[in-house]
Design a protein around this motif. Structure first.
Motif: not given
Length: 199
Positions: A42-55, A73-83
């Protein structure tokens, strides 16, 4: 901005200050967090939007919808991936963004603030890619419990997720409640597994 301004709702699902600020300030971020909350902590799923924003540089639904799918898709897949399935989830994020742009003028909050009642809110959410009935019910409970958005009949729409307790991400407000929700989910999984074995 005045220093004594009323703070907005403070979401604390990601258990990370920056990620939770993004969730608190951006309705589309909250929607994306809920979208990603499956087969993933859960917490990683909800942290992912901030990762997308940053990238990606923005969470504006119009910009997300218009992004090159391969690049997004590439920027979402960069480690740590969003999912754990970043490529397919990147596509779903873009699909949700398109609906937000086309039906809600780019304002994700209108999905819940503009709902006529709880049943309408549930219908609106279930019309989004990746939002089945259970996910729509949980999100209905989340906006009610944590954002104070309580259209008539929201409890019936949310079902058991409207109840007090630690049933879903809607009830996560601190590290302790996160652990209690996780324990509840594990208990349900064990019960389901035992029922299958008995059958």
């Amino acid at each position: 901005m005045a220093g004594d301004a009323e703070p907005g709702p403070s979401i604390r699902i990601a258990q990370d200050q920056r990620a939770d600020e993004v969730l608190s300030q951006d309705p589309f971020a909250l929607l994306v967090g809920m979208l990603l909350d499956q087969q993933f902590p859960m917490e990683r799923a909800f942290a992912a939007p901030a990762t997308v924003l940053e990238r990606f540089g923005t969470l504006d639904p119009a910009a997300v919808a218009a992004a090159d799918p391969e690049e997004f898709a590439r920027l979402c897949s960069v480690p740590p991936a969003i999912h754990r399935f970043p490529g397919s989830m990147a596509g779903r994020i873009q699909d949700v963004a398109r609906i937000v742009v086309e039906r809600y003028d780019g304002d994700a909050a209108r999905i819940w603030t503009g709902a006529a009642d709880g049943a309408d809110l549930l219908r609106r959410l279930q019309a989004l890619p990746g939002f089945g009935r259970q996910k729509a019910q949980i999100f209905t409970a989340l906006v009610a419990k944590q954002l104070g958005v309580t259209p008539d009949g929201w409890q019936q729409a949310a079902g058991d997720y409207a109840l007090t307790g630690f049933r879903s991400v809607a009830d996560v407000v601190d590290p302790d409640s996160l652990q209690q929700v996780r324990a509840h989910k594990q208990q349900l999984k064990r019960a389901a597994k035992a029922a299958t074995a008995d059958g």
